[in-house]
Design a protein around this motif. Sequence first.
Motif, PDB file in Angstrom:
ATOM      1  N   GLU A 175       0.831  -1.206   0.000  1.00  0.00           N
ATOM      2  CA  GLU A 175       0.000   0.000   0.000  1.00  0.00           C
ATOM      3  C   GLU A 175       0.865   1.254   0.000  1.00  0.00           C
ATOM      4  O   GLU A 175       0.578   2.232  -0.713  1.00  0.00           O
ATOM      5  CB  GLU A 175      -0.924  -0.006   1.219  1.00  0.00           C
ATOM      6  N   SER A 176       1.955   1.241   0.794  1.00  0.00           N
ATOM      7  CA  SER A 176       2.867   2.380   0.860  1.00  0.00           C
ATOM      8  C   SER A 176       3.556   2.616  -0.474  1.00  0.00           C
ATOM      9  O   SER A 176       3.658   3.749  -0.958  1.00  0.00           O
ATOM     10  CB  SER A 176       3.909   2.144   1.959  1.00  0.00           C
ATOM     11  N   GLU A 177       4.024   1.529  -1.102  1.00  0.00           N
ATOM     12  CA  GLU A 177       4.703   1.638  -2.396  1.00  0.00           C
ATOM     13  C   GLU A 177       3.743   2.152  -3.468  1.00  0.00           C
ATOM     14  O   GLU A 177       4.118   2.978  -4.306  1.00  0.00           O
ATOM     15  CB  GLU A 177       5.250   0.267  -2.803  1.00  0.00           C
ATOM     16  N   LEU A 178       2.501   1.674  -3.439  1.00  0.00           N
ATOM     17  CA  LEU A 178       1.527   2.125  -4.439  1.00  0.00           C
ATOM     18  C   LEU A 178       1.219   3.607  -4.256  1.00  0.00           C
ATOM     19  O   LEU A 178       1.014   4.327  -5.245  1.00  0.00           O
ATOM     20  CB  LEU A 178       0.241   1.301  -4.339  1.00  0.00           C
ATOM     21  N   ASP A 179       1.165   4.063  -2.998  1.00  0.00           N
ATOM     22  CA  ASP A 179       0.949   5.483  -2.753  1.00  0.00           C
ATOM     23  C   ASP A 179       2.093   6.314  -3.334  1.00  0.00           C
ATOM     24  O   ASP A 179       1.868   7.391  -3.909  1.00  0.00           O
ATOM     25  CB  ASP A 179       0.839   5.754  -1.243  1.00  0.00           C
ATOM     26  N   CYS A 180       3.318   5.787  -3.204  1.00  0.00           N
ATOM     27  CA  CYS A 180       4.478   6.482  -3.776  1.00  0.00           C
ATOM     28  C   CYS A 180       4.389   6.523  -5.294  1.00  0.00           C
ATOM     29  O   CYS A 180       4.671   7.548  -5.919  1.00  0.00           O
ATOM     30  CB  CYS A 180       5.769   5.789  -3.351  1.00  0.00           C
TER      31      CYS A 180
END
Length: 363
Positions: free
Chosen positions: A340-345
Amino acid sequence: MGKAEKEQLNRALTAHLNSIHETLQMLDQTPSSMEKVTWTHIIQLGDQVSKQATIAGMLWNGESPDAKQVEETMNSFFNVLQGFLLLSHGSSVGAGPTLSSSIHESVKHVVDCSFRLMMEHVSLYGSRNKEKKLSIPQFVGAVWEACSALKKVPATNVIAIGRAMTQVAVSVKDVLREMNELKPASSDPGNGTSDDTPSKAEGEPEDDGLSDDDLGSDLSPEEMKVAQLAQGVVSETLAVIKELIRTITGMLKLETPDDNGKFVDSLEKLLKICQGVGAEIDEIGACLYPPQEIDAIKLALEKISSNINGIQQEVESFQTSAEPLVEVCGGLRSVLKQMESELDCFTTAELTSKIQDVAVIDQ
């Protein structure tokens, strides 16, 4: 072998078929109030149905039987089949939807094969086609197989739900295998053929060296990164489902007829949640092919996270150790947060890039 005898056999057959249909309808609409019948007993009754099928088949070996023999054999067969149906309804006492479905499907298969055998049994009477007799072993064999399949029906709710969860695990494993087959786009701009390669004949369609399996499966570096993150999520999800199955199948002793269905209801709830997780994994797998649907992937991750919380909460309510499941659920939550964090980035970087592109155009 007169016409009147054949008509009488057909009337008797129709009466038996209608009686069985009425029994099935009555059982479907009426909850069983009888004492629980063990599935072992149903298997034994299935053996009796098989024996009656064998008797019906043997009647057509050698000389053709008279109408009385045909009708008596048919009556005996349907009497046993009626008993099989009534007692199989008793085996559904305390069964949840999953186990009930397995029981219903197996019993219906026995009934369907029995109907076909008896219809063929009656149609053979008076037939002058000697080769038609050769078909009877096939119908008898179908009844044998249907009755033999009763031995594979789960005997308890725990086993039935464990098998249903195993089907989800198999589906998730298939998605993981497909993800592992995804590959980065070729960085070779040439991608052509050498001068030594024979040219295609004029008018022959070009295939560009692509197969149907290759179309849409090559990913950019950014898309490949998303796919790799998804592989981690799917792998950890599979670990959770496997541990859930181990936990469920270890609860056989907790399934008792005097818990008013609360335990079975909890198992069915777990299965529904597990199937929901499987559906989201399918969604993620489908969204990885270019152009990747990042928003849909993020939504699926949120649903999986919520479902995992539901699974852990439900299992912790049982009188059994939930530590191994809690541990694998923790591992899944970690990779979910990471993805989820990587996709937000990725989303932020993409938005920044688009804004910069617009700014350049305005200049």
